[in-house]
Design a protein around this motif. Structure first.
Motif, PDB file in Angstrom:
ATOM      1  N   PRO A 116      42.541  29.491  44.043  1.00 14.62           N
ATOM      2  CA  PRO A 116      43.154  29.082  42.773  1.00 14.62           C
ATOM      3  C   PRO A 116      43.749  30.243  41.967  1.00 14.62           C
ATOM      4  CG  PRO A 116      41.184  27.798  43.128  1.00 14.62           C
ATOM      5  CD  PRO A 116      41.241  28.812  44.246  1.00 14.62           C
ATOM      6  N   GLU A 120      48.686  41.621  43.129  1.00  8.37           N
ATOM      7  CA  GLU A 120      47.404  41.008  43.453  1.00  8.37           C
ATOM      8  C   GLU A 120      46.852  40.423  42.170  1.00  8.37           C
ATOM      9  OE1 GLU A 120      44.113  43.524  44.631  1.00  8.37           O
ATOM     10  OE2 GLU A 120      44.884  45.217  43.524  1.00  8.37           O
ATOM     11  N   GLN A 121      46.128  39.334  42.305  1.00 11.51           N
ATOM     12  CA  GLN A 121      45.594  38.611  41.173  1.00 11.51           C
ATOM     13  C   GLN A 121      44.067  38.746  41.183  1.00 11.51           C
ATOM     14  OE1 GLN A 121      49.233  38.167  42.009  1.00 11.51           O
ATOM     15  NE2 GLN A 121      48.005  36.973  43.442  1.00 11.51           N
ATOM     16  N   ILE A 122      43.509  39.121  40.076  1.00  4.64           N
ATOM     17  CA  ILE A 122      42.069  39.315  40.006  1.00  4.64           C
ATOM     18  C   ILE A 122      41.534  38.466  38.860  1.00  4.64           C
ATOM     19  CG2 ILE A 122      40.265  41.037  39.554  1.00  4.64           C
ATOM     20  CD1 ILE A 122      42.373  43.133  40.605  1.00  4.64           C
ATOM     21  N   VAL A 123      40.524  37.668  39.163  1.00  8.82           N
ATOM     22  CA  VAL A 123      39.854  36.927  38.097  1.00  8.82           C
ATOM     23  C   VAL A 123      38.442  37.466  37.979  1.00  8.82           C
ATOM     24  CG1 VAL A 123      38.918  34.691  37.380  1.00  8.82           C
ATOM     25  CG2 VAL A 123      41.234  34.841  38.276  1.00  8.82           C
ATOM     26  N   ARG A 124      38.084  37.895  36.795  1.00 10.54           N
ATOM     27  CA  ARG A 124      36.732  38.402  36.561  1.00 10.54           C
ATOM     28  C   ARG A 124      36.025  37.444  35.616  1.00 10.54           C
ATOM     29  NH1 ARG A 124      36.491  44.124  34.416  1.00 10.54           N
ATOM     30  NH2 ARG A 124      34.406  44.014  35.305  1.00 10.54           N
ATOM     31  N   THR A 125      34.916  36.889  36.065  1.00  8.58           N
ATOM     32  CA  THR A 125      34.207  35.964  35.192  1.00  8.58           C
ATOM     33  C   THR A 125      33.285  36.734  34.256  1.00  8.58           C
ATOM     34  OG1 THR A 125      32.563  35.565  36.903  1.00  8.58           O
ATOM     35  CG2 THR A 125      34.376  33.994  36.757  1.00  8.58           C
ATOM     36  N   ILE A 126      33.038  36.116  33.132  1.00 12.61           N
ATOM     37  CA  ILE A 126      32.265  36.727  32.052  1.00 12.61           C
ATOM     38  C   ILE A 126      31.133  35.782  31.690  1.00 12.61           C
ATOM     39  CG2 ILE A 126      32.377  37.420  29.603  1.00 12.61           C
ATOM     40  CD1 ILE A 126      35.507  37.895  30.282  1.00 12.61           C
ATOM     41  N   ALA A 179      31.360  39.066  42.240  1.00 16.39           N
ATOM     42  CA  ALA A 179      32.802  39.246  42.220  1.00 16.39           C
ATOM     43  C   ALA A 179      33.359  39.089  43.620  1.00 16.39           C
ATOM     44  CB  ALA A 179      33.154  40.625  41.690  1.00 16.39           C
ATOM     45  N   ILE A 180      34.631  38.800  43.686  1.00 15.61           N
ATOM     46  CA  ILE A 180      35.347  38.760  44.955  1.00 15.61           C
ATOM     47  C   ILE A 180      36.299  39.950  44.960  1.00 15.61           C
ATOM     48  CG2 ILE A 180      37.074  37.486  46.283  1.00 15.61           C
ATOM     49  CD1 ILE A 180      35.791  34.915  45.294  1.00 15.61           C
ATOM     50  N   GLY A 181      36.205  40.767  45.996  1.00 15.18           N
ATOM     51  CA  GLY A 181      36.995  41.993  46.023  1.00 15.18           C
ATOM     52  C   GLY A 181      38.448  41.781  46.383  1.00 15.18           C
ATOM     53  N   HIS A 182      38.704  40.789  47.227  1.00 10.32           N
ATOM     54  CA  HIS A 182      40.070  40.599  47.712  1.00 10.32           C
ATOM     55  C   HIS A 182      40.205  39.237  48.362  1.00 10.32           C
ATOM     56  CE1 HIS A 182      43.966  41.549  49.443  1.00 10.32           C
ATOM     57  NE2 HIS A 182      43.525  41.285  50.652  1.00 10.32           N
TER      58      HIS A 182
END
Lengths: 292, 292, 292, 292
Positions: free
Chosen positions: D82, D224-230, D243-246
């Motif tokens: 997503p 590249e798209q990075i989503v970081r949850t909080i 986290a997902i690295g890639h």
């Protein structure tokens, strides 16, 4: 060429998640999922040598670095990771010879890292209140050979009447409520010395930054450090799937002195903040020159 | 308390993007956009003191740290930034006493950082081929007071017949084609010593990693280091708008020795890679137990 | 092949930071730093055609996408950027046909994006209290051709006696205090519908998440979206130097209904959080099997 | 209020890593680690309702969104996540009504996402060569109710004599060697239409970008798209440890047409790249005004 001797600490390395740091003993055979590591195979061999387990896997016998001691320290509490330790060192200009005060010894791995850099003439004075943590920390520091450069004391800095140190180059705080000891840290620091605090949450950063501003600290920087590993392989280079989302945030500041006579004229310092909106603003002036 | 003396290097600090590192002279008046900084106002004062410019702006007089020397070094080439210097230091376990070989002196700021940690008993041997760069580097190293711990030599390591050093704890390479000197670095390193290379592009990482694997290096890690600053303000805490997208990638490895007799049995080491897909796979076993 | 006609909106594109979205008029000559763009050169030409300015620079005449309308919208307030819009769309499964309620119209660029996806049978109902903002938003939405799929109303949802909508698939909140309208959003949402809020600060996330938990929302996710551009060039591929540090955080949740009879048994749901410490724990079991 | 009916697809949600998407059947009892989910408990209830497992755990019955269908699709190959789908949608301005060509159907989850937005008047034409993948994709697309808006064809675009489509708004490529079909994609795109490719490695980005430049594509962006949850919790807000690295990088471009007459004057477009070095350069002009 340096040879591995009995009682040396050796890092037995299979892959990045299977590695063991232990003291070499001629009779020891260490059982792992990738086979038995027979210590006597490495004794007398140069560091870096490969040996074979009974399952035919290659294991390398490495001389442990401070990185290895940190990552393999026995943990009483969450440790500070190398990515954070490193940025702290570079950001405050940590160097050999520094006098460091550490409030909150924790597992002693941060202490070990600090001592390895400030030695032989610098020193780390570390304070904690939990004797169980201190016993573990003492073992970790000793294992890494740093005891000589560390003085560990049981003392609650929060309530201490008199500060045990002064003229420190750096004060490092690893407590749940670092803002409580900001005045104490200030007393122990030399002029323009560096304050550092480990803050796992945003709320800690916020409270701490307010306390730092109220206590005449300057050059306040709060940050997070991210290390992303990259799989560099022929024709298939990409970031690793594996990642760590968060360890801790870190706050930095320098002790300054604003004389009362200048305080009056103090005004909010203009922060050099770049608004993201500016990125798109380049055409505005052109738009005003539209002609028909 | 340490006082500022004439000829001391002082960092005059207005805000994070307006700060000046200079030698204090009693008669000097330094003109800036925020007013004139009169040096004689700080002489004899403790470090950290605030002074006022003629425009009424507060300026703090700080004792420069190695961070300040790095950020304010005169630049012949792109420098290595503190975020990268710091992670390198922590990742290789850089410590006081280390013997370092640096291939590619550049502007000397990395050399300065290394020397500040390995001093007083360690040493940095640095090699370059460009005399103009070397002259600038020499000035930067001297300004930071690190000359005593650095030996700079004009030598092309790529073509040198004999390596000028051996038993180094660390070899650091900052060249456009770092893979070319991997065999030379190997010769200069002690067993299980650390190799580090500055690689601004992915292509350099890929070529270098291949060369490292071919030359019996292990524990290869390629990474990028990201520091994100956070504005910690009461009730309005958030990341900074300002950011740096990229400086450099870094490659790490340790020198190992795989005896020929073991090479035959060498098989690809299983990498502990986590597949992203696993994250969603937890329900699969349950699905097989559906009953009606 | 579609030709450019007078009165079409065209994006004149020189490079990523020099591009202009305007309505084509036969007599218009547009002055820019890279020369004059003569509109009549593109009329009757296919979209994508290059023309030359009087300074000999190439300009491409592109058919604007919703991305272009968003980035070039006239801004009364900070806009929501495509990286955030996109993740919101994917995270909530936004699709053609959805009924959307937007609390806080702002500059209307988010409204435009939403309408472009939910059209032709879906609709966006958007509410604001500032008539100046609404006038600008109306122009932006109209320019992008989305007016037909948007109903804009001046109404303060915070104080409204009766909610103007119900059974919305999604409620999107872009207010400074989004937690205030959580109960109102709940009333307008259909069962298991999605709540989204734009939260530029961590403090907003924290207050909002608490309000969501108190109002029977579930699947709460707070996140930040980062897009890093990469310069892919032969033999020199690397991330861009240019970066945006922060735009906004976003909060997501789904409306659920926990009957009172089940509330009693409600216990804290175990979060599937991976402790970073686990990464290093793999050898522990082995350690217990050490034999001499 | 919409009620859950037999044969509806329902997402049973315990926590973010324990959720199950399935068709509701009155007699079905679904066994999980947190207890048995009895389908008949939700039939006739509104979406979003909580039920209790036999172990007393709360499970919410949600109406699946396209996000849920994507994340729960049966996977023949790696899916596009997503965070990447969303940025693609926003970056190309994907909207209802678009005509899309997809080269490489994969598991059909990307197809599903595209169809959910372009419907009801737009359409996705998707091509693959692997009948096994296509069978799985067909099921995933059908499950999400998108079959009507998708035409799936077995055709190797790489070797096809004649392109099966023209005037597409967007061509999306998810192949291991996306550069091979750039000319084909160009033929199927309308003027200034968007090209998108999924590129899990840096090497793919590099080869593809070169092919795009050679085939008259413009506005090329690799990212590249990075989503970081909080984790937003009272007084303890911080990023998630997990986290997902890639997942993948993505390349974007728009089809343009540079007439031969203008090609001669084509010169390299100045890229608006910000050098990191500029950040420290602000004092230089001041330095030149030093006076004694």
């Amino acid at each position: 060429m340096e040879k591995i001797k009995p009682n040396d600490n050796v890092l037995f390395f299979y892959n990045d998640s299977k590695k063991w740091l232990m003291r070499v003993a001629p009779k020891q055979k260490f059982h792992t999922h990738v086979g038995i590591i027979d210590h006597k195979k490495v004794i007398g061999k140069p560091y870096g040598i490969a040996i074979k387990t009974n399952k035919g896997k290659l294991i390398f016998a490495l001389k442990p670095t401070i990185y290895d001691y940190v990552m393999k320290s026995q943990r009483s509490t969450q440790i500070v990771y190398p990515k954070d330790l490193g940025y702290i060192a570079a950001r405050i200009g940590l160097q050999s010879g520094f006098k460091i005060v550490e409030i909150g010894t924790g597992s002693g791995s941060f202490t070990t890292f600090l001592a390895s850099i400030v030695k032989p003439k610098g020193h780390v004075y570390t304070y904690d209140v939990d004797e169980n943590f201190m016993a573990i920390a003492r073992k970790n520091i000793e294992k890494a050979g740093m005891s000589k450069f560390v003085t560990m004391t049981k003392l609650d800095i929060k309530t201490a009447k008199k500060m045990p140190q002064k003229d420190a180059d750096v004060v490092i705080v690893d407590l749940g409520d670092p803002w409580v000891v900001v005045p104490q840290a200030r007393k122990m620091l030399k002029g323009s010395g560096s304050f550092v605090a480990i803050c796992p949450t945003m709320n800690q950063l916020e409270k701490l930054a307010a306390a730092l501003r109220q206590n005449d600290f300057f050059d306040i920087e709060c940050s997070e450090q991210i290390v992303r590993t990259i799989e560099a392989r022929d024709g298939k280079t990409r970031h690793s799937f594996r990642a760590i989302g968060h360890t801790t945030y870190v706050a930095f500041a320098r002790k300054v002195t604003t004389p009362a006579s200048l305080r009056k004229i103090l005004e909010p310092v203009e922060q050099p903040e770049v608004e993201t909106e500016e990125i798109e603003s380049s055409e505005d002036e052109s738009l005003s020159t539209v002609k028909k």
